[in-house]
Design an enzyme around this catalytic site. Structure first.
Site, PDB file in Angstrom:
ATOM      1  CD  GLU A   1     -40.019   7.918  10.043  1.00  0.00           C
ATOM      2  OE1 GLU A   1     -39.535   7.435   9.003  1.00  0.00           O
ATOM      3  OE2 GLU A   1     -39.443   7.851  11.152  1.00  0.00           O
TER       4      GLU A   1
ATOM      5  CB  THR B   1     -30.592  -3.530  14.563  1.00  0.00           C
ATOM      6  OG1 THR B   1     -31.895  -3.010  14.237  1.00  0.00           O
ATOM      7  CG2 THR B   1     -29.664  -2.401  14.976  1.00  0.00           C
TER       8      THR B   1
END
Ligand SMILES: *[C@@H]1O[C@H](CO)[C@@H](O)[C@H](O)[C@H]1NC(C)=O
Ligand SMILES: *[C@@H]1O[C@H](CO)[C@@H](O)[C@H](O)[C@H]1NC(C)=O
Ligand SMILES: *[C@@H]1O[C@H](CO)[C@@H](O)[C@H](O)[C@H]1NC(C)=O
Ligand SMILES: *[C@@H]1O[C@H](CO)[C@@H](O)[C@H](O)[C@H]1NC(C)=O
Length: 540
Positions: free
Chosen positions: A366, A494
């Site tokens: 992440e 997106t």
């Protein structure tokens, strides 16, 4: 789509956006490499992605149909997106692209009956998440299916009519969250990703309905941000106050909370070429300024990263979310025929892939950090001994190890393949498929994991809808005929929902605008609030 940064420095360095003037009249450069052709191995990889999709979607259908997400470990459901069936709507365009017609038809039937008049959960409604997943999903499915399901457009319009309450009075910038039962916004800070990632979807809705209000609302927010004084030229601060329209803090990042605002500047300019040149110019200024100020090369491995800037110092950090930047710079660099931008973009793509290649699972973390010739400052404590060892091996070190089915690294890898034709990008995508089958296939479907640097670390019991919308679509398209959803004919929102570009021969926006005039709906904090990760993952 997200990220959390503490607003440590309130010092505001408002540098007036000295817009660079570029001599380009249009954004028409071809994005795809001419004469791309797939090797024979592509067919098996494409099928492997369909198999993952089918396994995941069948599990969702049997235990969670109509809810937002499948909980793949407990074989139950999660409603994190207001309970309108996020996975179905978000998966529609992928089903269409994959030719999964039965799922698509079932999904369209479901979507045609969603009641958007109120949230099905006690939660407020995120304007950003609802726009990119639901509005984007409905409109893309409407276009991809040749406009044969007007109910999809009706639903999109009903939803936008509710979301429009987020623009209060004469505010340019919408509030981030709304209470649908009272049509009142929650009064808090927003961020430029939430306020600046609406214009592709709302613009497309205006084109199809003939009502320009939708596009005007979203575009005025995007333009407002582009016109703000910013800590670095073209690089707006992450936080924004919808009430005053003023920046909050001076944190600059291509990662969460800012990311898709930058993404949409160039995409909006491409999808609506007759709009103001400020969108294109601000994107170029942002990229130029990033190359001058944020670009860093690691002292180990010479990997190229974009650092963050906190208003006074460079922070040597990056993230999975930020890794969309390579693909976005390829896209814009190709449109503008600017090889400098494309070359930096390909370097960024390589460095982001390196975060996958460097872990035992073959999946990237992440968040991560690095060291360059100007130091190792990250805003928090420097690398631990273990992280220093990891850095010496890999040229990055992991600061947050989880993987929650995010797409960005494979998204940029897809752009790199389509723009260069270099088969190393196909090999990388194939390697990701193997890793997913090996480390994420668990319970009834696929699940995120607690730590990509370990072979066993616990699972995240929520198969987010962007697994269907983004990860599996970008992987599939990497191995699909490049002429089918060509980057010269479609633009992705997106959430990876494709919209037809105006240059597509079958698409004439003026004609659509004229035709659709008569369309009638069938019926009826201290920190910038950061979208998406409002609650941190729970691992089981
Ligand atoms: C998951 O739940 C569904 C719905 O209750 C059930 O039909 C299915 O058999 C379950 N799957 C497994 C593997 O337990
Ligand atoms: C266009 O949409 C807006 C926003 O929902 C609405 O207020 C307005 O009445 C619509 N205009 C027309 C002409 O339908
Ligand atoms: C290409 O982009 C770079 C980086 O933003 C910029 O410095 C350069 O002037 C651009 N090239 C041209 C020909 O405009
Ligand atoms: C990080 O930077 C500090 C300050 O320059 C330095 O003392 C330290 O040795 C650096 N640590 C590493 C691992 O490079």
């Amino acid at each position: 789509m997200v990220g959390i940064r503490s607003r440590r420095s309130l010092r505001r360095l408002a540098v007036a956006g000295t817009a660079l003037l570029y001599p380009y009249a249009t954004l028409a450069g071809p994005v795809q490499h001419p004469g791309l052709s797939l090797p024979d191995s592509a067919a098996a990889n494409k099928q492997a992605v369909v198999d993952i999709f089918t396994k995941s979607y069948e599990a969702y259908r049997s235990a969670a149909f109509g809810h937002d997400d499948l909980a793949p470990i407990s074989n139950t459901s999660v409603d994190s997106r207001n309970g309108w069936g996020a996975s179905i709507v978000d998966a529609l365009s992928t089903m269409h692209v994959m030719g999964l017609n039965d799922y698509f038809t079932e999904g369209v039937n479901f979507a045609s009956k969603i009641d958007f008049s109120n949230s099905q959960t006690p939660s407020t409604v995120s304007v950003f998440e609802t726009t990119i997943r639901y509005l984007g999903g409905l409109l893309s499915a409407y276009e991809l299916s040749g406009e044969q399901y007007p109910a999809l457009l009706t639903k999109a319009q009903q939803l936008a009519d509710k979301l429009a309450w987020a623009w209060v009075g004469t505010n340019d910038v919408p509030y981030g969250f709304l209470d649908f039962s009272s049509n009142t916004p929650s009064v808090s800070s927003s961020n430029i990703a939430e306020a600046g990632t609406l214009a592709l979807e709302w613009g497309t809705l205006s084109q199809h309905t003939g009502n320009s209000t939708y596009q005007n609302l979203a575009a005025k927010s995007l333009k407002h941000i582009a016109n703000l004084g910013s800590p670095l030229p073209g690089l707006a601060a992450q936080g924004i106050d919808p009430t005053s329209g003023q920046p909050v803090g001076s944190y600059v990042t291509w990662g969460g909370g800012s990311d898709s605002y930058f993404e949409y500047l160039i995409k909006y300019a491409r999808l609506f070429p007759n709009e103001d040149s400020i969108y294109r110019d601000t994107w170029l200024t942002a990229v130029d300024s990033s190359i001058k100020t944020l670009l860093r090369t690691s002292t180990v491995g010479n990997h190229v990263y974009l650092a963050d800037y906190d208003g006074s110092r460079i922070r040597h950090v990056s993230s999975h979310l930020a890794c969309f930047h390579g693909g976005n710079w390829i896209f814009g660099g190709k449109l503008l025929n600017n090889d400098t931008i494309v070359q930096h973009a390909l370097d960024l793509v390589d460095a982001c892939w390196n975060t996958y290649a460097g872990t035992v699972t073959g999946i990237g973390p992440e968040a991560f950090a690095f060291i360059s010739s100007d130091g190792n400052y990250t805003g928090s404590s420097g690398p631990s001994r273990g992280q220093q060892t990891e850095y010496q091996q890999n040229g990055f070190y992991t600061t947050t190890g989880y993987y929650i089915l995010r797409p960005e690294v494979l998204e940029s890898n897809f752009y790199a393949w389509r723009a260069t034709g270099d088969t190393k990008y196909l090999d990388r995508a194939a390697s990701a498929i193997d890793s997913f089958n090996k480390y994420l296939r668990v319970g009834v479907a696929f699940a995120g994991i607690g730590d990509v640097t370990k072979t066993s670390s616990g699972y995240y019991d929520d198969m987010e809808s962007f697994w269907f919308a983004e990860v599996l679509k970008y992987l599939y398209l990497t191995f699909d005929d490049p002429a089918k959803i060509s980057l010269d004919e479609y633009i992705f929102n997106t959430e990876a929902h494709p919209f037809k570009l105006p240059s597509t021969p079958s698409f004439n926006s003026a004609a659509i605008r004229a035709n659709k005039k008569s369309f009638t709906p069938v019926s009826d904090g201290p920190l910038p609030a950061v979208s998406g990760l409002t609650s941190l993952p729970q691992f089981v």
